[in-house]
Design a protein around this motif. Structure first.
Motif, PDB file in Angstrom:
ATOM      1  N   HIS A  79      38.112  -7.432   9.039  1.00 49.54           N
ATOM      2  CA  HIS A  79      37.456  -8.674   8.621  1.00 49.54           C
ATOM      3  C   HIS A  79      37.611  -9.808   9.626  1.00 49.54           C
ATOM      4  O   HIS A  79      37.075 -10.894   9.416  1.00 49.54           O
ATOM      5  CB  HIS A  79      38.023  -9.106   7.259  1.00 49.54           C
ATOM      6  CG  HIS A  79      38.228  -7.958   6.310  1.00 49.54           C
ATOM      7  ND1 HIS A  79      37.196  -7.170   5.872  1.00 49.54           N
ATOM      8  CD2 HIS A  79      39.361  -7.412   5.776  1.00 49.54           C
ATOM      9  CE1 HIS A  79      37.674  -6.214   5.076  1.00 49.54           C
ATOM     10  NE2 HIS A  79      38.978  -6.341   5.008  1.00 49.54           N
ATOM     11  N   HIS A  99      37.662   3.073   4.715  1.00 47.67           N
ATOM     12  CA  HIS A  99      38.544   2.243   3.893  1.00 47.67           C
ATOM     13  C   HIS A  99      38.866   2.988   2.620  1.00 47.67           C
ATOM     14  O   HIS A  99      37.974   3.569   1.988  1.00 47.67           O
ATOM     15  CB  HIS A  99      37.869   0.913   3.533  1.00 47.67           C
ATOM     16  CG  HIS A  99      37.542   0.092   4.734  1.00 47.67           C
ATOM     17  ND1 HIS A  99      38.503  -0.582   5.452  1.00 47.67           N
ATOM     18  CD2 HIS A  99      36.373  -0.109   5.385  1.00 47.67           C
ATOM     19  CE1 HIS A  99      37.931  -1.171   6.481  1.00 47.67           C
ATOM     20  NE2 HIS A  99      36.639  -0.900   6.473  1.00 47.67           N
ATOM     21  N   SER A 101      39.950   1.569  -0.172  1.00 49.26           N
ATOM     22  CA  SER A 101      39.383   0.805  -1.284  1.00 49.26           C
ATOM     23  C   SER A 101      37.912   0.501  -0.996  1.00 49.26           C
ATOM     24  O   SER A 101      37.460   0.621   0.148  1.00 49.26           O
ATOM     25  CB  SER A 101      40.165  -0.509  -1.450  1.00 49.26           C
ATOM     26  OG  SER A 101      40.026  -1.316  -0.290  1.00 49.26           O
TER      27      SER A 101
HETATM   28  C1  DQA Z   1      41.681  -1.405   3.815  1.00 42.03           C
HETATM   29  C2  DQA Z   1      40.911  -2.603   3.238  1.00 42.03           C
HETATM   30  C3  DQA Z   1      41.302  -3.898   3.952  1.00 42.03           C
HETATM   31  O1  DQA Z   1      40.616  -4.999   3.370  1.00 42.03           O
HETATM   32  C4  DQA Z   1      42.778  -4.143   3.824  1.00 42.03           C
HETATM   33  O2  DQA Z   1      43.148  -5.295   4.553  1.00 42.03           O
HETATM   34  C5  DQA Z   1      43.601  -2.966   4.232  1.00 42.03           C
HETATM   35  C6  DQA Z   1      43.174  -1.643   3.804  1.00 42.03           C
HETATM   36  C7  DQA Z   1      41.391  -0.120   2.999  1.00 42.03           C
HETATM   37  O3  DQA Z   1      41.680   0.958   3.522  1.00 42.03           O
HETATM   38  O4  DQA Z   1      40.935  -0.193   1.868  1.00 42.03           O
HETATM   39  O5  DQA Z   1      44.649  -3.101   4.842  1.00 42.03           O
HETATM   40  O6  DQA Z   1      41.234  -1.178   5.144  1.00 42.03           O
END
Ligand code: DQA
Length: 152
Positions: A79, A99, A101
Protein backbone atom coordinates in the motif's frame (compact mmCIF):
# COMPACT_ATOMS: atom_id res chain seq x y z
CA UNK A 1 11.84 -23.82 -13.82
CA UNK A 2 12.80 -21.78 -10.73
CA UNK A 3 10.31 -19.69 -8.78
CA UNK A 4 11.01 -17.29 -5.93
CA UNK A 5 8.31 -16.86 -3.28
CA UNK A 6 8.96 -13.56 -1.55
CA UNK A 7 7.29 -12.43 1.68
CA UNK A 8 7.30 -8.93 3.13
CA UNK A 9 7.04 -7.42 6.59
CA UNK A 10 5.43 -9.14 9.56
CA UNK A 11 4.70 -12.33 7.63
CA UNK A 12 7.25 -14.13 9.83
CA UNK A 13 4.60 -13.72 12.55
CA UNK A 14 1.99 -15.84 10.75
CA UNK A 15 0.44 -18.39 13.04
CA UNK A 16 0.46 -15.98 15.98
CA UNK A 17 -0.51 -12.79 14.10
CA UNK A 18 -4.25 -12.05 13.97
CA UNK A 19 -5.20 -15.66 13.18
CA UNK A 20 -8.79 -14.57 12.53
CA UNK A 21 -7.52 -12.53 9.58
CA UNK A 22 -4.45 -14.46 8.41
CA UNK A 23 -5.11 -18.05 9.56
CA UNK A 24 -3.33 -20.28 12.04
CA UNK A 25 -0.55 -21.66 9.84
CA UNK A 26 3.03 -20.50 10.27
CA UNK A 27 4.93 -19.04 7.31
CA UNK A 28 7.26 -22.06 7.42
CA UNK A 29 4.28 -24.46 7.09
CA UNK A 30 2.77 -22.46 4.22
CA UNK A 31 6.11 -22.28 2.41
CA UNK A 32 6.73 -26.02 2.91
CA UNK A 33 3.38 -26.72 1.20
CA UNK A 34 4.29 -24.43 -1.72
CA UNK A 35 7.71 -26.06 -2.11
CA UNK A 36 6.04 -29.50 -2.16
CA UNK A 37 3.47 -28.34 -4.72
CA UNK A 38 6.23 -26.94 -6.90
CA UNK A 39 8.21 -30.14 -6.62
CA UNK A 40 5.19 -32.19 -7.76
CA UNK A 41 4.93 -29.93 -10.83
CA UNK A 42 8.66 -30.16 -11.59
CA UNK A 43 9.29 -26.62 -10.35
CA UNK A 44 12.05 -25.61 -7.92
CA UNK A 45 10.71 -23.16 -5.34
CA UNK A 46 12.90 -21.00 -3.14
CA UNK A 47 11.40 -18.71 -0.55
CA UNK A 48 12.45 -15.75 1.55
CA UNK A 49 10.98 -13.25 3.99
CA UNK A 50 12.18 -9.79 4.92
CA UNK A 51 10.88 -6.91 6.98
CA UNK A 52 13.16 -4.52 5.12
CA UNK A 53 11.85 -2.78 2.00
CA UNK A 54 15.32 -2.33 0.46
CA UNK A 55 16.12 -5.99 0.93
CA UNK A 56 12.95 -6.94 -0.96
CA UNK A 57 13.91 -4.45 -3.71
CA UNK A 58 17.37 -6.07 -3.92
CA UNK A 59 15.97 -9.59 -4.06
CA UNK A 60 13.66 -8.68 -6.93
CA UNK A 61 16.49 -6.91 -8.75
CA UNK A 62 18.75 -9.95 -8.37
CA UNK A 63 16.10 -12.46 -9.53
CA UNK A 64 16.60 -12.36 -13.35
CA UNK A 65 18.90 -15.14 -14.50
CA UNK A 66 18.25 -17.07 -11.29
CA UNK A 67 14.46 -17.27 -11.29
CA UNK A 68 11.78 -17.46 -13.99
CA UNK A 69 9.13 -15.69 -11.94
CA UNK A 70 8.14 -14.47 -8.50
CA UNK A 71 5.16 -15.00 -6.18
CA UNK A 72 5.14 -11.94 -3.95
CA UNK A 73 3.27 -10.98 -0.82
CA UNK A 74 4.56 -7.46 -0.16
CA UNK A 75 2.60 -7.19 3.13
CA UNK A 76 1.99 -3.58 4.20
CA UNK A 77 4.46 -2.32 1.55
CA UNK A 78 1.74 -3.21 -0.97
CA UNK A 79 0.00 0.00 0.00
CA UNK A 80 3.01 2.31 0.25
CA UNK A 81 5.98 1.23 -1.83
CA UNK A 82 6.81 2.96 -5.10
CA UNK A 83 10.27 1.36 -4.81
CA UNK A 84 8.82 -2.16 -4.90
CA UNK A 85 6.54 -1.29 -7.79
CA UNK A 86 9.54 0.09 -9.70
CA UNK A 87 11.57 -3.03 -8.84
CA UNK A 88 8.85 -5.30 -10.24
CA UNK A 89 8.47 -3.13 -13.32
CA UNK A 90 12.24 -3.00 -13.75
CA UNK A 91 12.78 -6.75 -14.09
CA UNK A 92 11.52 -8.65 -17.09
CA UNK A 93 10.01 -11.37 -14.92
CA UNK A 94 6.36 -12.21 -14.32
CA UNK A 95 5.27 -11.53 -10.74
CA UNK A 96 2.02 -12.69 -9.12
CA UNK A 97 0.94 -10.68 -6.08
CA UNK A 98 -0.68 -12.65 -3.28
CA UNK A 99 -2.50 -11.68 -0.10
CA UNK A 100 -3.86 -14.03 2.51
CA UNK A 101 -6.67 -11.65 3.39
CA UNK A 102 -9.07 -9.96 0.99
CA UNK A 103 -7.45 -6.52 0.94
CA UNK A 104 -10.60 -5.07 -0.70
CA UNK A 105 -12.82 -6.07 2.22
CA UNK A 106 -10.80 -4.39 4.99
CA UNK A 107 -9.71 -0.84 5.86
CA UNK A 108 -9.86 1.63 2.93
CA UNK A 109 -6.08 2.12 2.85
CA UNK A 110 -5.60 -1.60 2.11
CA UNK A 111 -7.78 -1.41 -0.99
CA UNK A 112 -4.98 0.39 -2.86
CA UNK A 113 -2.10 -1.74 -4.11
CA UNK A 114 0.79 0.23 -5.58
CA UNK A 115 2.48 -3.01 -6.62
CA UNK A 116 -0.37 -4.91 -8.32
CA UNK A 117 -0.31 -2.91 -11.57
CA UNK A 118 3.29 -4.02 -12.16
CA UNK A 119 2.32 -7.68 -11.66
CA UNK A 120 0.69 -10.06 -14.15
CA UNK A 121 -2.11 -10.64 -11.63
CA UNK A 122 -3.17 -10.71 -8.02
CA UNK A 123 -4.75 -13.30 -5.73
CA UNK A 124 -6.35 -11.96 -2.57
CA UNK A 125 -8.53 -13.48 0.12
CA UNK A 126 -7.93 -17.22 -0.14
CA UNK A 127 -5.69 -17.55 2.91
CA UNK A 128 -2.66 -19.84 2.63
CA UNK A 129 -4.20 -21.49 -0.44
CA UNK A 130 -3.52 -18.23 -2.29
CA UNK A 131 0.19 -19.04 -2.48
CA UNK A 132 -0.52 -22.34 -4.26
CA UNK A 133 -3.01 -20.66 -6.58
CA UNK A 134 -0.42 -17.97 -7.37
CA UNK A 135 2.25 -20.60 -8.04
CA UNK A 136 -0.10 -22.56 -10.34
CA UNK A 137 -1.04 -19.39 -12.25
CA UNK A 138 2.58 -18.30 -12.62
CA UNK A 139 3.78 -21.73 -13.79
CA UNK A 140 0.87 -22.01 -16.24
CA UNK A 141 1.71 -18.56 -17.68
CA UNK A 142 5.41 -19.39 -17.98
CA UNK A 143 4.65 -22.71 -19.71
CA UNK A 144 2.31 -21.02 -22.19
CA UNK A 145 4.97 -18.39 -22.91
CA UNK A 146 7.62 -21.06 -23.38
CA UNK A 147 5.39 -22.98 -25.81
CA UNK A 148 4.87 -19.78 -27.80
CA UNK A 149 8.62 -19.20 -27.99
CA UNK A 150 9.31 -22.82 -29.00
CA UNK A 151 6.88 -22.40 -31.89
CA UNK A 152 8.65 -19.32 -33.28
C1 DQA B 1 -1.34 -8.87 3.64
C2 DQA B 1 -2.33 -7.70 3.60
C3 DQA B 1 -1.65 -6.39 3.98
O1 DQA B 1 -2.59 -5.33 3.99
C4 DQA B 1 -1.04 -6.49 5.35
O2 DQA B 1 -0.34 -5.31 5.66
C5 DQA B 1 -0.17 -7.69 5.51
C6 DQA B 1 -0.62 -8.96 4.97
C7 DQA B 1 -2.07 -10.22 3.39
O3 DQA B 1 -1.37 -11.19 3.08
O4 DQA B 1 -3.28 -10.31 3.55
O5 DQA B 1 0.87 -7.64 6.16
O6 DQA B 1 -0.40 -8.70 2.59
Amino acid sequence: MHILVLNGPNLQLLGAREPGVYGAQTLEAIMAAVVTRGHAAGVAVEWAQSNIEGELVSRIGAAPGKFDGIVFNPGAYTHTSVALRDAIQGVALPVVEVHLSNIYARENFRATSLTAAACIGQISGFGALGYSLALDALVARLRVEKKGKDRV
